[in-house]
Write an enzyme that holds these catalytic residues in place. Sequence first.
Site, PDB file in Angstrom:
ATOM      1  N   HIS A 165     -23.016 -31.579 -11.811  1.00  0.00           N
ATOM      2  CA  HIS A 165     -24.033 -30.606 -12.223  1.00  0.00           C
ATOM      3  C   HIS A 165     -25.378 -31.270 -12.525  1.00  0.00           C
ATOM      4  O   HIS A 165     -26.417 -30.778 -12.067  1.00  0.00           O
ATOM      5  CB  HIS A 165     -23.574 -29.767 -13.414  1.00  0.00           C
ATOM      6  CG  HIS A 165     -24.530 -28.652 -13.710  1.00  0.00           C
ATOM      7  ND1 HIS A 165     -24.619 -27.521 -12.933  1.00  0.00           N
ATOM      8  CD2 HIS A 165     -25.496 -28.513 -14.656  1.00  0.00           C
ATOM      9  CE1 HIS A 165     -25.580 -26.735 -13.384  1.00  0.00           C
ATOM     10  NE2 HIS A 165     -26.127 -27.318 -14.434  1.00  0.00           N
ATOM     11  N   TYR A 185     -29.785 -31.079 -11.079  1.00  0.00           N
ATOM     12  CA  TYR A 185     -31.052 -31.210 -11.787  1.00  0.00           C
ATOM     13  C   TYR A 185     -31.792 -32.477 -11.395  1.00  0.00           C
ATOM     14  O   TYR A 185     -33.020 -32.545 -11.500  1.00  0.00           O
ATOM     15  CB  TYR A 185     -30.828 -31.119 -13.296  1.00  0.00           C
ATOM     16  CG  TYR A 185     -30.585 -29.693 -13.698  1.00  0.00           C
ATOM     17  CD1 TYR A 185     -31.641 -28.839 -13.965  1.00  0.00           C
ATOM     18  CD2 TYR A 185     -29.294 -29.167 -13.727  1.00  0.00           C
ATOM     19  CE1 TYR A 185     -31.433 -27.510 -14.270  1.00  0.00           C
ATOM     20  CE2 TYR A 185     -29.066 -27.839 -14.031  1.00  0.00           C
ATOM     21  CZ  TYR A 185     -30.145 -27.013 -14.295  1.00  0.00           C
ATOM     22  OH  TYR A 185     -29.931 -25.692 -14.573  1.00  0.00           O
ATOM     23  N   HIS A 243     -25.465 -20.456  -2.009  1.00  0.00           N
ATOM     24  CA  HIS A 243     -26.228 -20.714  -3.228  1.00  0.00           C
ATOM     25  C   HIS A 243     -26.885 -22.088  -3.179  1.00  0.00           C
ATOM     26  O   HIS A 243     -28.081 -22.239  -3.492  1.00  0.00           O
ATOM     27  CB  HIS A 243     -25.307 -20.617  -4.441  1.00  0.00           C
ATOM     28  CG  HIS A 243     -25.928 -21.093  -5.717  1.00  0.00           C
ATOM     29  ND1 HIS A 243     -26.924 -20.401  -6.367  1.00  0.00           N
ATOM     30  CD2 HIS A 243     -25.713 -22.229  -6.459  1.00  0.00           C
ATOM     31  CE1 HIS A 243     -27.293 -21.059  -7.454  1.00  0.00           C
ATOM     32  NE2 HIS A 243     -26.585 -22.169  -7.532  1.00  0.00           N
ATOM     33  N   PHE A 244     -26.135 -23.113  -2.779  1.00  0.00           N
ATOM     34  CA  PHE A 244     -26.707 -24.465  -2.697  1.00  0.00           C
ATOM     35  C   PHE A 244     -27.821 -24.532  -1.650  1.00  0.00           C
ATOM     36  O   PHE A 244     -28.800 -25.263  -1.816  1.00  0.00           O
ATOM     37  CB  PHE A 244     -25.621 -25.485  -2.378  1.00  0.00           C
ATOM     38  CG  PHE A 244     -24.828 -25.897  -3.578  1.00  0.00           C
ATOM     39  CD1 PHE A 244     -25.449 -26.440  -4.690  1.00  0.00           C
ATOM     40  CD2 PHE A 244     -23.454 -25.745  -3.612  1.00  0.00           C
ATOM     41  CE1 PHE A 244     -24.731 -26.825  -5.811  1.00  0.00           C
ATOM     42  CE2 PHE A 244     -22.720 -26.123  -4.722  1.00  0.00           C
ATOM     43  CZ  PHE A 244     -23.363 -26.665  -5.830  1.00  0.00           C
ATOM     44  N   HIS A 245     -27.669 -23.774  -0.566  1.00  0.00           N
ATOM     45  CA  HIS A 245     -28.717 -23.781   0.457  1.00  0.00           C
ATOM     46  C   HIS A 245     -29.964 -23.027  -0.001  1.00  0.00           C
ATOM     47  O   HIS A 245     -31.051 -23.266   0.522  1.00  0.00           O
ATOM     48  CB  HIS A 245     -28.185 -23.190   1.771  1.00  0.00           C
ATOM     49  CG  HIS A 245     -27.353 -24.155   2.561  1.00  0.00           C
ATOM     50  ND1 HIS A 245     -26.048 -24.428   2.263  1.00  0.00           N
ATOM     51  CD2 HIS A 245     -27.659 -24.944   3.631  1.00  0.00           C
ATOM     52  CE1 HIS A 245     -25.566 -25.318   3.107  1.00  0.00           C
ATOM     53  NE2 HIS A 245     -26.527 -25.658   3.941  1.00  0.00           N
ATOM     54  N   ARG A 300     -15.226 -21.116   1.917  1.00  0.00           N
ATOM     55  CA  ARG A 300     -16.151 -22.234   2.131  1.00  0.00           C
ATOM     56  C   ARG A 300     -15.359 -23.451   2.591  1.00  0.00           C
ATOM     57  O   ARG A 300     -14.133 -23.452   2.594  1.00  0.00           O
ATOM     58  CB  ARG A 300     -16.924 -22.556   0.853  1.00  0.00           C
ATOM     59  CG  ARG A 300     -16.086 -22.942  -0.355  1.00  0.00           C
ATOM     60  CD  ARG A 300     -16.995 -23.467  -1.474  1.00  0.00           C
ATOM     61  NE  ARG A 300     -16.305 -23.498  -2.762  1.00  0.00           N
ATOM     62  CZ  ARG A 300     -16.717 -24.227  -3.795  1.00  0.00           C
ATOM     63  NH1 ARG A 300     -17.788 -24.969  -3.673  1.00  0.00           N
ATOM     64  NH2 ARG A 300     -16.072 -24.204  -4.945  1.00  0.00           N
ATOM     65  N   ARG A 301     -16.088 -24.492   3.016  1.00  0.00           N
ATOM     66  CA  ARG A 301     -15.479 -25.735   3.507  1.00  0.00           C
ATOM     67  C   ARG A 301     -14.551 -25.464   4.690  1.00  0.00           C
ATOM     68  O   ARG A 301     -13.545 -26.136   4.852  1.00  0.00           O
ATOM     69  CB  ARG A 301     -14.679 -26.444   2.415  1.00  0.00           C
ATOM     70  CG  ARG A 301     -15.405 -26.705   1.117  1.00  0.00           C
ATOM     71  CD  ARG A 301     -14.552 -27.594   0.229  1.00  0.00           C
ATOM     72  NE  ARG A 301     -15.137 -27.821  -1.078  1.00  0.00           N
ATOM     73  CZ  ARG A 301     -14.770 -27.202  -2.188  1.00  0.00           C
ATOM     74  NH1 ARG A 301     -13.815 -26.295  -2.146  1.00  0.00           N
ATOM     75  NH2 ARG A 301     -15.352 -27.481  -3.339  1.00  0.00           N
TER      76      ARG A 301
END
Length: 573
Positions: free
Chosen positions: A247, A251, A398-400, A463-464
């Site tokens: 996590h 950041y 979300h990560f993209h 996913r994956r």
Amino acid sequence: MLKEQANIKVDRRDGKLINANITLKQKAEEKVDRRDSKLAMAHFYMAFIALALGGLAGLLQVLVRSGKFVLPAGIGYYQILTVHGVLLGLVLTIFFIIGFMVSSVSRTSGTFTSRQRTFGWIGYWLKIIGTIIAAVMILLNEATVLFTFYAPLQAHFLFYLGLTLVIVGTWFDSAMLYMKYGQWKKANPGQPSPLLTFMTVITFIMWDVATIGVATTVLFQLLPWSLGIIDTINIGVSRTLFWYFGHPLVYFWLLPAYMAWYVIIPKIIGGKIFSDALARMSFILLLLFSIPVGFHHQLMEPGIDPAWKFLQVVLTFLVVIPSMMTAFSLFATFESFGRSKGAKGLFGWVKKLPWGDARFTIPFIGMLAFIPGGAGGIVNASHQMNQVVHNTIWITGHFHLTAATTVVLTFFGIAYWLIPHLTGRVFTKKLNKIAMIQGITWTIGMTFMSGAMHAAGLLGAPRRSAFSEYGGAAQAAEWIPYQIAQAVGGSILFLSIILMLYIFVNLAFFAPKGEQEFPVGEVAEHAEKTPMVFDNWKLWLGITAALILFAYTLPFIDLIQNAPPGAKGYKFW
């Protein structure tokens, strides 16, 4: 008296010479030293190589998921998935961020000493060697363990050794930056450190504390396990140590973008920083609340008491505070600038912003993307809603939206002016037009791809996965349109990568010679004085350590003492 006045009077021509010398000195101080530029550019070369190769792997992924393409030469889907995640999630970000940090500290705190720069070069070569070792193992299909690389998937021991070298390399980088910060503080007692330098120190404190977790699981669990020294490991502990790092990694990507938003963008638009103190406070809060929250990535995992998960979810939501502070500060800066240019009405200031300047517009699009990205993060960190999306491609979307849109677009905006500054070239009007096309193309491609991933995730698409492994007519009917949309988006993104590589090569080697400004914003006159408490590291590190111990000590004891049969296998775990 008249004679004395005549003796001290400076000749008009000498005065011009003195003013010219002062101007030259100021320009020299505003430019990153050539030796520091060489170190920063070495990092950028590696970052953009990673962008090219990782982007190609991403294109192949979405083409496979569309069902219209088969990988050649026996290449596996999970092999290119690992390449894509490691190159873009780790290599691109680490090398770009360190190049930016080296430049920022050199620009605001002065040129690094030879000793400090030696630490930087040691860190650079350790990262290069580690990256090459890990990449070879992935290409040989000996480390197809995805971006997260945690057990029970196992890689060749050289993969873990390579990752260890990369992490140790970053510790050398942070040592270089800390030494320069300490040198500046010693030379300027009682003065608040330069804002960009302060933000760099915060970012690397967070990184160093977080990497203790991943270094521990790699050195004491995964590496001995892959060498056959131990037969089994405690997987719950391994995953917890990874997400203790995982996590804050998010950041670590985001804080350099915040640095550009707070300090660089105001100068680019011609405005001023709304508040130096507010910027420092937001970074302090991000340090405190970003590390002890890894359990919100493990809400679906057994072995962790729900009470501890709830505590870390609460700490996760506290990150909303510095995020809102950042949004307030940025838009206050934009509005103040617009009003100074005569803007009227509630949103009249919007028209005054320099929308034709890619250095501003492309990072601004990244800022806007962070709004839906943050909303998706609230879903991911909410226990009940997380159950719906946890193992679906929603998470990938979300990560993209956050890392690959908000962060990467800001990185592109930084590259437009920083690369020519370091290479002694100019970001021309022609390159600015291409950069606008490149950034907007990236935005369109990511809208297709990330949007399709979110939608498919709500329909249960995993996913994956290449999806084809799950079969079923009903599933195929639901998912295929979204898979094709991802392929369309991925193709557009790859075109944007080609444009970005064209811009980078030109700015590094072929653009006209000249002086490109390293824009560092000045604080607005009405801003409050910056308190010295922000540089009190005993206080902030003490609070950080207390939060980590409070959030993790008892859960770790529970994970070790109550491990399931056969999961221990190592005396320390």
